[in-house]
Structures are given as structure tokens and as C-alpha cells.
Scaffold this motif. Structure first.
Motif, short mmCIF file in Angstrom:
data_model
loop_
_atom_site.label_atom_id
_atom_site.label_comp_id
_atom_site.label_asym_id
_atom_site.label_seq_id
_atom_site.Cartn_x
_atom_site.Cartn_y
_atom_site.Cartn_z
N HIS A 1 0.82 -1.21 0.00
CA HIS A 1 0.00 0.00 0.00
C HIS A 1 0.85 1.27 0.00
O HIS A 1 0.31 2.38 -0.07
N TRP B 1 2.94 2.45 9.07
CA TRP B 1 2.27 2.86 10.31
C TRP B 1 3.25 2.66 11.43
O TRP B 1 3.71 1.54 11.69
N GLN C 1 0.62 7.47 10.68
CA GLN C 1 1.13 7.28 9.32
C GLN C 1 2.59 7.75 9.25
O GLN C 1 2.94 8.80 9.79
N MET D 1 2.36 -1.32 5.46
CA MET D 1 1.00 -1.76 5.10
C MET D 1 1.07 -2.64 3.85
O MET D 1 1.23 -2.12 2.73
N THR E 1 -3.85 -5.52 6.16
CA THR E 1 -3.27 -4.41 6.93
C THR E 1 -4.08 -4.24 8.22
O THR E 1 -5.24 -4.66 8.28
N MET F 1 -5.52 -1.71 9.20
CA MET F 1 -6.64 -0.79 8.99
C MET F 1 -7.96 -1.56 8.90
O MET F 1 -8.12 -2.43 8.04
N SER G 1 -10.53 -3.00 3.84
CA SER G 1 -9.33 -2.44 4.44
C SER G 1 -8.65 -1.45 3.49
O SER G 1 -8.20 -0.37 3.89
N ARG G 2 -8.60 -1.81 2.21
CA ARG G 2 -7.99 -0.94 1.20
C ARG G 2 -8.81 0.36 1.04
O ARG G 2 -8.27 1.45 0.96
N THR H 1 -8.30 2.52 4.03
CA THR H 1 -6.93 3.08 4.02
C THR H 1 -6.87 4.26 3.06
O THR H 1 -6.36 5.33 3.38
N GLU H 2 -7.42 4.05 1.86
CA GLU H 2 -7.36 5.08 0.83
C GLU H 2 -8.08 6.34 1.31
O GLU H 2 -7.55 7.45 1.24
N HIS I 1 -6.33 8.10 4.47
CA HIS I 1 -5.00 8.66 4.24
C HIS I 1 -5.02 9.74 3.16
O HIS I 1 -4.39 10.77 3.30
#
Ligand code: RFL
Length: 396
Positions: A190, A194, A232, A273, A297, A299, A348-349, A352-353, A356
Motif C-alpha cells: 500500500h 504505520w 502514518q 501496510m 493491513t 486498517m 481495508s484498502r 486506508t485510501e 490517508h
């Protein structure tokens, strides 16, 4: 196979690994009347002190309820009824309990779950062998697989079994025993690190994720007096570069909380990640479960929950195979679990996107920054969007 004389034993299932997947499976097999031996590389004290995850989702809690273990495993653990997303210092609350129709889980630190699973299992006289050295799998594609290991006195054991459950995490012996051409693997980096610490700081009122131009941060409960924080950072960052002063300053800035107390830090790690999936989760009589088959991950907090979900599916399938000579559950095992795994990888992706890219604009550029902000805003303006999120949080 080692050529000195082995102590020969037999059981129905050898479970390799005493993490969430292996110990959940061992307990469920015991309740299903299926004999098993658990082999764990480390000593009990090490296994019981590994602090990682902290949220059992609704589906995970249901697994223990359905097998009659909720009293022993979940007693006294608070629920996770709300989620705070703090945007540029402004708190915004999602009422997870109301949005999900009460489908909430429990806040339970992983090491407490492990201790309780071990106690429940051993109280019933079950067989868990710690400090099992050099665990090796043999004849996994044949009708009578074997597992060898050395006990702490150096004696070699050879256990013949009907099935092997590979629950030995990302770096264990089980997945490595499958011929490379029998597995398709999927990996994704990713591109985010973290930095995570465990600290003796009171937990937040609600699980908290903070989004701002300073970068992502999160604050989660790990028991009544401890917290896990995530920040992050660059992938591969050196934890030594995060001195205590920098750490608390950044946490206060990113969480928008000048009063956050600094507590004793008990663990410091940088997690890159990454995601990984092995397909299929079976080879012959070896069944992979949990991190042995897939890494997600942190997340979204699904790693431990996927491990428990795999154990539930595998226990039900083994019960049917052993007692009713019905292999349909075992045949479907990999496909059933992988459907859930990919659904959670996507969750999770996605999270995360959004969390962040909505923060630090330099991560994915101004266009995606604004898309992420729109996605985030939708959670608080569209009940349907909020419900879609809490549905994924519930798991299953
Ligand atoms: P585990 O927990 O790694 O357990 C595997 C067990 O197998 C043993 N073992 C062996 N035993 C015998 N022979 C061998 N050759 C062996 N090799 C290994 C190991 O000693 C161990 O006891 O895998 P399992 O059971 O699949 O469970 C997976 C979860 O532990 C994992 O997904 C989570 O901890 C991931 N994770 C998180 N998950 C969440 O759901 N929520 C979170 O908030 C969360 N935070 C985290 C995390 C993982 C972290 N790590 C690993 C860096 C935070 C961190 C920091």
C-alpha cells in the motif's frame, strides 16, 4: 524425515500454531468431539504476552456465542458501540450500534483472548504443546500425513493424523510446505507505513481515527488502562527516529488533542501496510487458516477476525468429515473463506485510501484528496453510506 527414533503418536487433527486461529480451532474441535494436538513453537508466556489486535467484530463474537463459549471468552469485555472520525480536529461520531441494528462486537485485547482460549482448552484437559521445535509437515497430499517436532528435552515426536491445520502465521512451516506451483499468491504494497506504539494511556471514549493534513493517526483501547496508537509514516521508517518527544507532539497535533497525556511506552513497531492472499487455502490434507493464508493491513482491524472466522468454518467442516463422513464442507473450505478474505481486503484498502488520501494531500495528489474528502463527507450525510461502512465493520 529426521532419522533418529521418534516417539510415535496419533491424533485426528494436528493444529500448528497457538495464535487466534489455532486456539479458536482447537477449542471448537474439542466442543465438536474431534481429537487434536496443538503444536506451538514458543513458550506459553511468550504466546500470552503478544499484544496486537483489540477488536473482536460482531461476526467473531457470534462464533464464540454459537459454540457456547461467550461466557468464558467474552465476559466483562466492553462493546464497541461508536466510532469517532476526527476531521481536522473536529469530532464526528458514527453511532455504530444504531446504524448496524445492534450488530457490534467487543473490545478485547488479543493477549487476553489468547489467555482465555488457553484456559478454556486446558481446563478441559486438552493437549497443547509449547516450545515445539522444528515442526515439519510430511505426506500432506497423501491419506496419512505426519507432523514431526522436537520437545524441549530434544526428543523427536512423529504424530500421524487425518488432517493438519496450518495456523502458524505468516512465517510458519505450513504454507512453506505447499509446493510453490500449487498456490497462487497475491501481494500488494500500500506504500504506507504505520508507526505503532502501545502505551499506558487511558483509552479513548470511542475508537478514534484522526484525519488531517499532518497525516493519519488513530487511538484505540487495549484494556482499561492501555492504548494502541498508530501514526502514518514512511514505509520502512526506523522506529529509532521517532523519539518520545516527536511521537507525543505528532499524536497531539494529529489527534487535535493538546491534553493527550504521555504514558509509558511498552512497545514500538513500524508496520509496512502490505496485503497477501494465498489461493487455495488447502493442499491435500493440509488446511491453512488465519495469517498463514492471508495478511491484511491493520486498517479496519480484521486480521484476528479473519483468523477466527476461518477456524469456525474449518471446525464445522472437520466435524462433518469426522463424524458424518461428509467432505462437502472441507471441499468448500477454501472458497468459503476466500470470499470473506477478499471482501475484507477490499474494505481495508477502501478505508486506508479514504483516511490517508483525505489527510495529507501530497500522498495521492489534490484530485484524489478531494475525492477522499467527498467519500468521507458522504458517511455523515448519507445513512446508506454509513450503513455500508458499519456492515463491513460487523464482519461475516
Ligand atoms: P498468529 O497470531 O501469528 O499466530 C501464529 C502462531 O503460530 C506460531 N508459529 C509456529 N508454531 C509452530 N511451528 C512453527 N513453525 C511456527 N511458526 C509460527 C506462532 O508462534 C504463533 O503463536 O496468527 P493467527 O492465529 O493466524 O492470527 C492472526 C492475528 O494474530 C493477526 O492477524 C493480527 O494480530 C493482526 N493485527 C491486527 N488484527 C486485528 O484484527 N486488529 C488489529 O488491530 C490488529 N493489529 C495486528 C495488529 C498485527 C500486528 N503485527 C503482527 C505487526 C497490530 C500489529 C502490530
Amino acid at each position: 524425515m529426521p532419522n533418529d527414533t521418534a516417539i510415535r503418536e496419533a491424533t485426528t487433527v494436528v493444529v500448528i500454531g497457538a495464535g487466534p486461529a489455532g486456539l479458536t480451532l482447537a477449542n471448537l474441535l474439542r466442543l465438536a468431539g474431534v481429537g487434536c494436538v496443538v503444536l506451538e513453537r514458543h513458550g506459553r508466556a511468550h504466546v500470552e504476552s503478544r499484544q496486537r489486535a483489540g477488536v473482536l467484530d460482531y461476526h467473531g463474537a457470534r462464533v464464540f456465542e454459537e459454540w457456547g463459549l461467550a461466557g468464558e471468552i467474552l465476559a466483562g469485555m466492553p462493546g464497541d458501540g461508536s466510532l469517532e472520525i476526527r476531521v481536522d480536529g473536529e469530532p464526528r461520531l458514527l453511532d455504530v450500534a444504531a446504524l448496524s441494528g445492534g450488530r457490534t462486537g467487543a473490545l478485547i485485547p488479543q493477549q487476553i483472548l489468547i489467555g482465555r482460549l488457553l484456559n478454556a482448552h486446558q481446563k478441559a484437559g486438552a493437549d497443547v504443546r509449547f516450545a515445539a521445535d522444528g515442526v515439519a509437515l510430511h505426506d500432506i497430499a497423501g491419506p496419512e500425513p505426519k507432523v514431526t517436532y522436537r520437545d524441549p528435552d530434544g526428543a523427536l515426536h512423529e504424530i500421524t493424523c487425518a488432517y493438519i491445520a496450518g495456523c502458524d502465521g505468516a512465517h510458519g512451516a505450513s504454507r512453506a510446505a505447499v509446493p510453490a506451483d500449487a498456490l497462487t499468491t497475491y501481494s500488494y504494497d500500500h506504500g504506507i507505513g504505520w508507526f505503532t506504539i502501545l502505551a499506558d494511556v487511558p483509552p479513548p471514549r470511542h475508537p478514534l481515527m484522526a484525519i488531517s493534513s499532518h497525516g493519519f493517526a488513530a487511538h484505540f483501547a487495549r484494556g482499561p488502562k492501555a492504548s494502541r496508537f498508530y501514526l502514518q509514516c514512511d514505509p520502512g521508517a526506523d522506529p529509532a527516529q521517532w523519539g518520545e518527544e516527536r511521537l507525543w507532539t505528532q499524536l497531539r497535533l494529529r489527534l487535535g488533542d493538546d491534553d493527550l497525556p504521555a504514558g509509558t511506552i511498552t512497545d514500538k513497531t513500524v508496520v509496512d501496510m502490505r496485503s497477501f492472499v494465498a489461493d487455495p487455502m488447502r493442499h491435500g490434507r493440509l488446511f491453512l487458516a488465519g495469517d498463514a493464508a492471508h495478511i491484511i493491513t491493520p486498517m479496519g482491524g480484521k486480521g484476528m477476525n479473519l483468523a477466527i472466522a476461518d477456524a469456525d468454518v474449518l471446525a464445522r467442516a472437520l466435524r462433518a468429515a469426522v463424524h458424518d463422513h461428509d467432505d462437502t464442507g472441507l471441499e468448500a473450505y477454501s472458497e468459503t473463506c476466500l470470499k470473506r478474505v477478499w471482501n475484507n481486503q477490499e474494505y481495508s484498502r477502501w478505508l486506508t485510501e479514504m483516511t490517508h488520501e483525505a489527510g495529507d494531500e501530497s500522498l495521492a495528489g489534490p484530485f484524489r484528496h478531494r475525492l477522499a474528502r467527498a467519500r468521507l463527507e458522504r458517511l455523515f450525510t448519507s445513512e446508506a453510506a454509513a450503513r455500508a461502512l458499519v456492515d463491513l465493520m460487523a464482519g461475516g
